[in-house]
Design a protein around this motif. Structure first.
Motif, short mmCIF file in Angstrom:
data_model
loop_
_atom_site.label_atom_id
_atom_site.label_comp_id
_atom_site.label_asym_id
_atom_site.label_seq_id
_atom_site.Cartn_x
_atom_site.Cartn_y
_atom_site.Cartn_z
N ASP A 156 33.62 34.44 42.80
CA ASP A 156 33.69 35.90 42.74
C ASP A 156 33.71 36.38 41.31
OD1 ASP A 156 36.30 35.76 41.74
OD2 ASP A 156 37.21 35.99 43.70
N ARG A 157 33.93 37.67 41.12
CA ARG A 157 33.82 38.28 39.80
C ARG A 157 35.12 38.24 39.01
NH1 ARG A 157 29.17 41.41 39.45
NH2 ARG A 157 28.08 41.74 41.42
N ASN A 158 36.16 37.69 39.57
CA ASN A 158 37.48 37.73 38.93
C ASN A 158 37.93 36.38 38.41
OD1 ASN A 158 37.81 40.52 39.64
ND2 ASN A 158 38.21 39.84 41.74
N ASN A 159 36.96 35.54 38.02
CA ASN A 159 37.28 34.19 37.55
C ASN A 159 38.10 33.43 38.58
OD1 ASN A 159 35.94 34.28 35.04
ND2 ASN A 159 37.64 35.43 34.14
N GLN A 160 37.69 33.59 39.83
CA GLN A 160 38.31 32.86 40.92
C GLN A 160 37.23 32.25 41.81
OE1 GLN A 160 41.06 35.28 43.12
NE2 GLN A 160 42.41 35.62 41.37
N ALA A 161 37.59 31.16 42.45
CA ALA A 161 36.69 30.51 43.40
C ALA A 161 37.45 30.28 44.70
CB ALA A 161 36.19 29.18 42.84
N SER A 162 36.74 30.35 45.81
CA SER A 162 37.32 30.10 47.12
C SER A 162 36.60 28.93 47.76
CB SER A 162 37.19 31.33 48.02
OG SER A 162 37.91 32.42 47.48
N VAL A 163 37.37 27.99 48.31
CA VAL A 163 36.79 26.83 48.99
C VAL A 163 37.30 26.82 50.42
CG1 VAL A 163 36.56 24.32 49.02
CG2 VAL A 163 36.65 25.54 46.83
N PHE A 164 36.38 26.76 51.35
CA PHE A 164 36.67 26.77 52.78
C PHE A 164 36.77 25.33 53.26
CE2 PHE A 164 34.98 28.16 57.17
CZ PHE A 164 36.24 28.55 57.59
N HIS A 165 37.92 24.97 53.86
CA HIS A 165 38.21 23.60 54.23
C HIS A 165 38.53 23.45 55.72
CE1 HIS A 165 39.35 22.47 49.87
NE2 HIS A 165 38.31 21.73 50.22
#
Length: 229
Positions: free
Chosen positions: A44-53
């Motif tokens: 995303d644009r906020n220097n964050q990443a999401s990983v779906f597990h």
């Protein structure tokens, strides 16, 4: 263990960037130690990443969010992302602390309030969880004091916690732990912290030790009621 993936969905642009990260070691739902199965990821644009597990144990899916930073090669032409730290894993299901029945019978409100504070902490409500732990500890200490001095129940209930500890707690270990827990707990309620090198995790450890010492006293008193046959 360090892993590398390409973001499978990227709402910044259509480029596919590599992401180096470490898996969570515990499922936030069933609380078991796991090696999760990767499903998908997003930047995303906020220097964050999401990983779906996917959890192999409880067969549920969850999302872990990471704070990240961008890396370049020596020429500055190719870049990828690395994790700074794990921010959260959701949904984070609360697991109740199961106290011994002697403690629950002595102070049912301690059991209730402590677990409400634990639920708040599990939901990342860390700014209010400390107040809950402080309140739970006061109920435990005062209920123990009332147990030992039942004739002074009304007086104990109306006393400040520090006064109660000094006047009614004779066990040196409990007195030390309760006093220090109160110091940390007071910091959780005030603008300026006095115990800057201590936090809620220290208070929780102290409370667990208080529970242990009170539990040992209750068990010993129960054992002393036995008569030879």
């Amino acid at each position: 263990m360090q892993k590398e993936i390409h973001f499978t969905y990227n709402n910044v642009n259509t480029e596919k960037y590599a992401f180096e990260y470490e898996d969570v070691e515990q499922c936030p739902i069933c609380k078991t130690k796991i090696s999760p199965i990767y499903i998908a990821s997003s930047l995303d644009r906020n220097n964050q990443a999401s990983v779906f597990h996917f959890c192999r144990g409880c067969k549920n899916t969850f999302i872990t969010k990471y704070s990240i930073f961008k890396c370049h090669n020596d020429y500055g032409t190719i870049f990828w992302y690395k994790m700074k730290k794990i921010l959260s894993s959701e949904p984070n299901h609360f697991v109740k602390q199961d106290f011994d029945k002697n403690i629950r019978n002595l102070s049912p409100q301690f059991d209730k309030i402590y677990n409400q504070a634990l639920a708040a902490e599990s939901s990342q409500l860390d700014e209010i969880a400390g107040l809950g732990y402080r309140k739970a500890m006061e109920f435990l200490v005062k209920d123990f004091a009332i147990y030992q001095r039942p004739d002074d129940e009304d007086k104990i209930k109306s006393m400040l916690l520090g006064q109660c500890i000094n006047a009614y707690i004779n066990n040196d270990q409990i007195k030390t732990l309760a006093t220090r827990s109160a110091w940390i707990g007071n910091d959780e309620a005030h603008y300026i912290r006095k115990q800057e090198d201590r936090d809620v995790q220290d208070m929780k450890s102290f409370i667990q030790a208080i529970v242990y010492f009170i539990g040992m006293i209750l068990i010993t008193e129960d054992a002393s009621t036995m008569e030879p046959k």
